[in-house]
Design an enzyme around this catalytic site. Structure first.
Site, mmCIF file in Angstrom:
data_model
loop_
_atom_site.group_PDB
_atom_site.id
_atom_site.type_symbol
_atom_site.label_atom_id
_atom_site.label_comp_id
_atom_site.label_asym_id
_atom_site.label_seq_id
_atom_site.Cartn_x
_atom_site.Cartn_y
_atom_site.Cartn_z
ATOM 1 N N GLU A 117 62.748 58.240 20.086
ATOM 2 C CA GLU A 117 61.558 59.061 19.843
ATOM 3 C C GLU A 117 61.429 60.162 20.898
ATOM 4 O O GLU A 117 61.115 61.312 20.580
ATOM 5 C CB GLU A 117 60.324 58.161 19.849
ATOM 6 C CG GLU A 117 58.995 58.883 19.790
ATOM 7 C CD GLU A 117 57.940 58.212 20.634
ATOM 8 O OE1 GLU A 117 57.384 58.893 21.521
ATOM 9 O OE2 GLU A 117 57.684 57.013 20.428
ATOM 10 N N GLU A 194 66.139 62.693 30.131
ATOM 11 C CA GLU A 194 64.897 62.101 29.613
ATOM 12 C C GLU A 194 64.589 60.737 30.222
ATOM 13 O O GLU A 194 63.473 60.238 30.091
ATOM 14 C CB GLU A 194 64.985 61.973 28.084
ATOM 15 C CG GLU A 194 63.655 61.775 27.375
ATOM 16 C CD GLU A 194 62.705 62.943 27.529
ATOM 17 O OE1 GLU A 194 61.476 62.744 27.405
ATOM 18 O OE2 GLU A 194 63.177 64.076 27.785
#
Length: 1051
Positions: A117, A194
């Site tokens: 996600e 990330e």
């Protein structure tokens, strides 16, 4: 964590507790939005009372396929829902729902569903280097933590709210969702960039609330895979999982046959949107044999499971009782009737709990019950309570006894009648506003249809069903729902305490005791108390209008009443069932000497327990059953306010409450004061346990000085409270109507509203001598000062698990002559700083999850002369080891903006975000209420609110038209210290112990395997939220009306 400013809270310690509990009775449950097949369309403006009943067959099937929406399936398996809706105008709420969540992960993938996600917004085949985020911000669709995606145990949902005033924007937004479906780029570099953001989100979940949520989830789901698949995942996986593993999970489970696209918005037609979906999704080729989504069994158990959690940082003591059962699909009218009966049961039970909490020596401060589907195969009935220290056993016994009392004696006809009126009022409100539902709410309904097979039958038909069924659901039928709350029904009982008090045998003994009392019939029936019929027993003499003015530029009318009160009302058509109002008067806590401040600041809290409207809260609750009218009060540093929200049909009731506020003489009772002080003491203790308290206190002390206004509350302060003085002060605050200005906005029919205004506002008697009549230009200012040099320090606090919070703060000074424009500049600059620091710390360095920039100007007295002082603060959490480095990076970026200025794109983005927010606001009653209030309270107001409003609008327009990279640069130099590194404060919260010592957690869990404040507002609120929030594994804000959001982890 939100730090409350003393000037804004005024001592309302218990208001949050009461509001959370009452919210259970007042919230609107989720509604099904569309007409069923064969139903007759109802004229738009038909009133609820003329709505015809329907002939129902209990076995009649509710339609599974929604109508009124363009619904279908592409050849590749993707489902779509498209609906036109103009609330808000020129906006579309989009979503991509994927039936793939954390429960599908293997052991080495724990946390991967959530990582996917995150990576979606980082890079796809078409978009790289966070281009998606840049696009969203460039069109005014903000990107941030908890705003755009959510991962749960069973599914992942991506959401966008975008403008559609330009056709290409909708096409590009849908193309982004198409990229998410199959084109997320999962490279080694993408993942490494990330990891830090995901890790920071994980670290943020490891506070007391997060630990308790996770531990309880594991206990509740014991014996199933759900227990081992929390969406946030494992730290080891987040730090080390290879990108190939993430990619494999994505390719294995992201298939179009398990997805749906939802688009609800202000479209000219649905077919053109369907064509866009086909354009961007239709050419995608489905996998030949995608794996089936498995179902994971959750075993039931006859014997209750018990658990005693000891959490040293807990916000207070609490009890949770959960009764698990298989989730039932809503298929027939009979199922819907059963759902109504269950809803009535929980409403009636919650009303009893509230009344118990207001009794002498109550067993709990608050208690509530509800039901929800936790995961696809499981539903639970849940009771939660917050209580005093060492009070968990008493609370547990009281909760179990009350359910047993219902089984033995049932609810009275009167109790059920009250609940029936409440539900009828709620569905009437929903029916009246059926054409004004927000697109995001409709989008959520279709998500539930796709993900959980919830039928979408339409508010018109549902209103008919409720109006037909509710009168025939008996007290006996409602009471029988208590059978599902037996400890033999897969029951899990848990206590939460900061220090060990209850043990497992204690919990078992309480259950045995209550079961024995029930078997022997030793539990007495419920004793209803007397409820007066009228709020105002003798109607006041009607006042009259002394002066009336029309302000066409606002669309408002101003009245000056015979008692001196000024009333301004504006009619809108945004919501047919809403009228809101705020009344204010200058003069507040800043006028008090130090020795009276704390007692008086507790006035609203103590008065609230006594009953500020002339009746105890438990009595008033029943008096207002079936009416939608709420009124509250607030006393701040410089202002006293009352505020309300009601249905137009209940405007009289709301204004009666205001009349009672001004005419009630408060006398503190010993028991009421005792309850308040117990709750306040628990809140203070909770603050002392909270590792963030030392950080918060130091921030306030450093930035605002060691004034008693900002000083933390201690137990010794509570012992000095004089309840008589507190009530006297509160009564004086709302006694003289001539000092108040009231603004009313909403669906107002002046022919009906004006007589009520004259009766209940104009009928408040003006005292012979002025009471608290202050000149706004002569109020006593708060004593606060900002350091004149650089100040950086670390605050170390004992923690169970390492947390780190950073605040960077700069002084702000706005010149009086250009105040209107400067305030708008401050707003634009704060958004610019937030956007740029987010780009540097998250998107470039990948080390934070989110950043917030806030402006505080509330310390200034509302004088129309002199400059205004305040501050701009930057807040973020991060890895303790790199906190100082990130502070320097943020300061470097701010200095760069001051020296070089932002780019054209930066300025364009900020302007677009502000414009879109403004456009949305213009369609909301609260936005207009705030704008009119601000026009009255502005420095430029001199008796003509229309002129003041115009000056505010001109100021905004002037700043917008003049905002360029160079003017933004000059504003950064002018409003902030320049260079910014010459004057600022930095406070960093760090763990007191080393991370290695922190592994020896004070957090303990003991259970059998199968055994069955103004300034203390935050503390007591946390105590209640602790009890109510264990189910919300969501890392997002709660945006729907559902009580619990399960197993959530967000981008």
């Amino acid at each position: 964590m939100v730090v409350s400013n003393v000037s804004d809270t005024g001592g309302e310690v218990i208001e949050v507790c009461r509001g959370l509990l009452l919210g259970l009775d007042n919230r609107r449950r989720r509604r099904m939005e569309l007409l069923p097949a064969g139903a007759t369309p109802i004229p738009k403006k038909q009133r609820f009372r003329s709505l015809k009943l329907v002939n129902v067959d209990m076995e009649q099937l509710l339609p599974h396929q929604p109508v009124g929406v363009d619904y279908g399936t592409l050849d590749n398996g993707l489902r779509y829902y498209v609906r036109c809706n103009s609330k808000p105008r020129m906006r579309a709420a989009l979503a991509l729902a994927v039936r793939a969540g954390s429960v599908l992960e293997e052991e080495d993938e724990r946390g991967v569903a959530h990582i996917v996600e995150h990576l979606a917004f980082s890079a796809t085949t078409k978009y790289t280097n966070h281009d998606i985020v840049k696009f969203l911000e460039s069109i005014g669709a903000e990107f941030g933590a908890c705003q755009n995606a959510v991962t749960s145990s069973d599914d992942t949902v991506y959401e966008l709210l975008v403008p559609v005033d330009k056709p290409e924007l909708l096409s590009q937004a849908i193309s982004i969702l198409a990229e998410f479906s199959s084109e997320i780029r999962v490279s080694k570099d993408d993942l490494e960039k990330e990891r830090g953001a995901v890790m920071e989100e994980y670290r943020g979940s490891r506070n007391a609330t997060g630990r308790l949520q996770d531990a309880h989830w594991i206990l509740l789901m014991e014996g199933s895979k759900y227990a081992e698949r929390l969406p946030i995942g494992l730290e080891k996986v987040i730090r080390t999982v290879p990108h190939e593993t993430v990619k494999n999970f994505y390719k294995k489970w992201y298939h179009l046959c398990n997805m749906a696209v939802i688009a609800v918005g202000d479209f000219p037609d649905t077919q053109s949107v369907v064509e866009l979906i086909k354009t961007h999704f239709g050419q995608k080729i489905p996998a030949p044999d995608p794996p089936l989504i498995p179902t994971f069994h959750i075993p039931s158990h006859d014997e209750p499971r018990f658990s005693c959690f000891v959490e040293s940082e807990a916000g207070g003591s609490a009890v949770m009782i959960s009764y698990k059962m298989q989730a039932e699909e809503l298929k027939t009218v009979k199922d819907y009737r059963n759902l109504l009966a269950e809803s009535m049961f929980f409403h009636a039970l919650n009303q009893r709990f509230f009344k118990i909490s207001r009794r002498k020596d109550p067993p709990f401060f608050s208690c509530s019950a509800s039901a929800d589907n936790l995961v696809r195969p499981l539903k639970a009935n849940i009771m939660t309570s917050s209580c005093k220290g060492k009070g968990t056993l008493q609370a547990l016994e009281s909760m179990l006894i009350e359910v047993a009392r219902v089984r033995l004696h049932g609810f009275s006809e009167r109790e059920v009648s009250i609940v029936r009126s409440l539900l009828m009022s709620e569905i009437e409100s929903a029916f009246l506003e059926r054409d004004q539902v927000q697109s995001t709410s409709m989008r959520d309904e279709y998500l539930q249809h796709f993900l959980h097979n919830e039928p979408v039958v339409g508010i018109e038909y549902e209103a008919q069903l409720q109006k037909t069924l509710l009168p025939h659901i008996s007290a006996l039928e409602v009471s029988k729902c208590s059978e599902r709350l037996r400890t033999s029904n897969s029951c899990v009982i848990k206590t939460i305490e900061p220090q060990a008090f209850a043990v497992l045998d204690d919990l078992k003994n309480v259950v045995k005791k209550v079961n024995l009392l029930e078997e022997e019939g030793e539990i007495s029936s419920w004793d209803d108390e007397y409820i007066p019929e009228e709020i105002v027993t003798t109607k006041p003499n009607m006042g009259h209008v002394m002066k009336e003015l029309e302000y066409s530029n606002i669309g408002a009318t101003e009245l000056v009443l015979s008692n001196g009160m000024r009333v301004c009302y504006k009619r809108t058509d945004f919501l047919d069932d809403q009228v809101i109002f705020t009344g204010y008067s200058y003069g507040g806590l800043s006028e008090l000497p130090e020795n009276e401040y704390f007692s008086c600041s507790m006035g609203p809290t103590i008065a609230g327990e006594i009953g500020v409207f002339g009746y105890r809260p438990s009595v008033l609750m029943d008096m207002l059953a079936g009416k939608r009218a709420e009124v509250g009060t607030k006393i701040g540093a410089y202002m006293r306010t009352f505020y309300g929200d009601c249905s137009p049909s209940d405007l009289e009731t709301a204004l009666q409450l205001v009349y009672q506020l001004f005419t009630t003489n408060l006398t503190p009772g010993e028991e009421s004061v005792k309850i308040v002080m117990q709750m306040a003491e628990e809140a203070v203790c909770a603050q002392d346990r909270d590792p963030y308290t030392a950080f918060t206190n130091r921030v306030k002390e450093l930035n605002y000085g060691n004034s008693y206004f900002f000083r933390p509350v201690k137990k010794a302060d509570l012992q000095k409270v004089d309840p008589v003085k507190a009530c006297e002060y509160f009564s004086k605050c709302f006694r003289d109507p001539s000092t108040f200005t009231v603004v009313i906005v909403g669906n107002i029919d002046s022919t009906i509203a004006l007589p009520l205004i004259l009766q209940y506002l104009g009928g408040i008697l003006k005292p012979p001598e002025p009471i608290m009549h202050f000149n706004r230009d002569e109020l006593k200012g708060l004593p606060f000062t900002f350091p004149t040099t650089i100040h950086r320090e670390v605050v170390r606090s004992p923690m169970v698990e390492a947390q780190c919070l950073v605040q960077i703060c700069f002084p702000v000074e706005l010149k009086n002559g250009t105040m209107v424009e400067e305030i708008h500049f401050v707003g634009f600059l704060s958004k610019l700083l937030e956007t740029k620091i987010m780009q540097v710390l998250r998107f470039k360095h990948g080390q934070i999850y989110s950043v917030g920039v806030s402006v505080f100007l509330g310390g200034n007295k509302p004088s129309r002369t002199g400059d205004a002082r305040g501050d701009i603060s930057i807040n973020f959490s991060c890895d303790p080891e790199i906190s100082s480095k990130l502070v320097d990076l943020a300061l470097d970026e701010m200095l760069r903006l001051q020296e070089e200025g932002p780019s054209e794109q930066d300025v364009s983005t900020v302007l677009e975000i502000e414009q879109r927010a403004h456009e949305n606001g213009l369609q909301e009653n609260y936005y207009w209420l705030d704008r009119i209030l601000h026009s009255y309270q502005s420095r430029v107001y001199s008796g003509d609110v229309g002129t003041s409003f115009e000056i505010q609008e001109e100021g905004r327009s002037k700043v917008r038209s003049s905002l360029t990279p160079s003017t933004a640069q000059l504003a950064l130099q002018r409003i902030l210290p320049f260079p910014c590194k010459k004057q600022y404060t930095v406070v960093i919260l760090m763990p007191k112990s080393s991370p290695f010592k922190l592994l020896k957690s004070v957090f303990e869990s003991t259970r059998t395997k199968y055994g069955g404040q103004a300034k203390i507002l935050g503390g007591i609120a946390g105590l209640v939220v602790l009890a109510l929030g264990f189910w919300r594994h969501s890392r997002r804000a709660q945006t729907s009306s559902r009580l619990f959001h399960i197993s959530r982890a967000t981008n």
